[in-house]
Design an enzyme around this catalytic site. Structure first.
Site, PDB file in Angstrom:
ATOM      1  N   HIS A  77       0.764  -0.989   0.386  1.00  0.00           N
ATOM      2  CA  HIS A  77      -0.192  -0.056  -0.168  1.00  0.00           C
ATOM      3  C   HIS A  77       0.812   1.413   0.041  1.00  0.00           C
ATOM      4  CE1 HIS A  77      -3.669   2.660   1.172  1.00  0.00           C
ATOM      5  NE2 HIS A  77      -2.826   2.881   2.073  1.00  0.00           N
ATOM      6  N   GLN A  79       4.407   1.768  -1.215  1.00  0.00           N
ATOM      7  CA  GLN A  79       4.093   1.193  -2.467  1.00  0.00           C
ATOM      8  C   GLN A  79       3.350   2.330  -3.734  1.00  0.00           C
ATOM      9  OE1 GLN A  79       7.631   0.890  -1.025  1.00  0.00           O
ATOM     10  NE2 GLN A  79       7.743   1.580  -3.518  1.00  0.00           N
ATOM     11  N   HIS A  81       0.772   4.763  -2.573  1.00  0.00           N
ATOM     12  CA  HIS A  81       0.843   5.590  -2.546  1.00  0.00           C
ATOM     13  C   HIS A  81       2.081   6.152  -2.996  1.00  0.00           C
ATOM     14  CE1 HIS A  81      -2.646   7.021   0.212  1.00  0.00           C
ATOM     15  NE2 HIS A  81      -2.075   5.226   0.788  1.00  0.00           N
TER      16      HIS A  81
END
Length: 109
Positions: A77, A79, A81
């Site tokens: 998650h 990564q 973002h």
């Protein structure tokens, strides 16, 4: 839950989210014709992106030196973002320039 295991991921999420928000604020400022504020927001975005990259780099260097990095949903998650923040920042820079050109054309009309 081991908090230390998630600390790097949360730092990436935090800085990437701030980078993306600043990039979008830059576009909003440029749309209003406030190019000084737009540049300030772009600078903030880059600073936050740098902080996110530093955390990511520490994970990569650790893995390269033999320290296992556990891949979990939160890290994936994070990564995601960071990837979206990079895209938002790149597009914001282009859009600010586009608004700047439009303002010059409108001023000359």
């Amino acid at each position: 839950m081991e908090e230390a295991k998630y600390e790097n991921a949360m730092q990436i999420i935090l800085h990437a989210g701030d980078a993306k928000s600043s990039a979008l604020m830059a576009v909003d400022a440029a749309a209003e014709g406030d190019f000084a504020a737009a540049e300030d927001h772009l600078r903030e975005s880059q600073e936050e992106m740098h902080a996110a990259h530093e955390t990511q780099l520490s994970l990569i260097q650790g893995e390269a030196s033999g320290q296992h990095v556990e891949v979990n949903v939160i890290l994936v998650h994070a990564q995601d973002h960071l990837t979206m923040a990079i895209m938002a920042s790149d597009l914001a820079e282009r859009m600010v320039e586009m608004y700047r050109r439009m303002a010059k054309l409108e001023a000359g009309a």
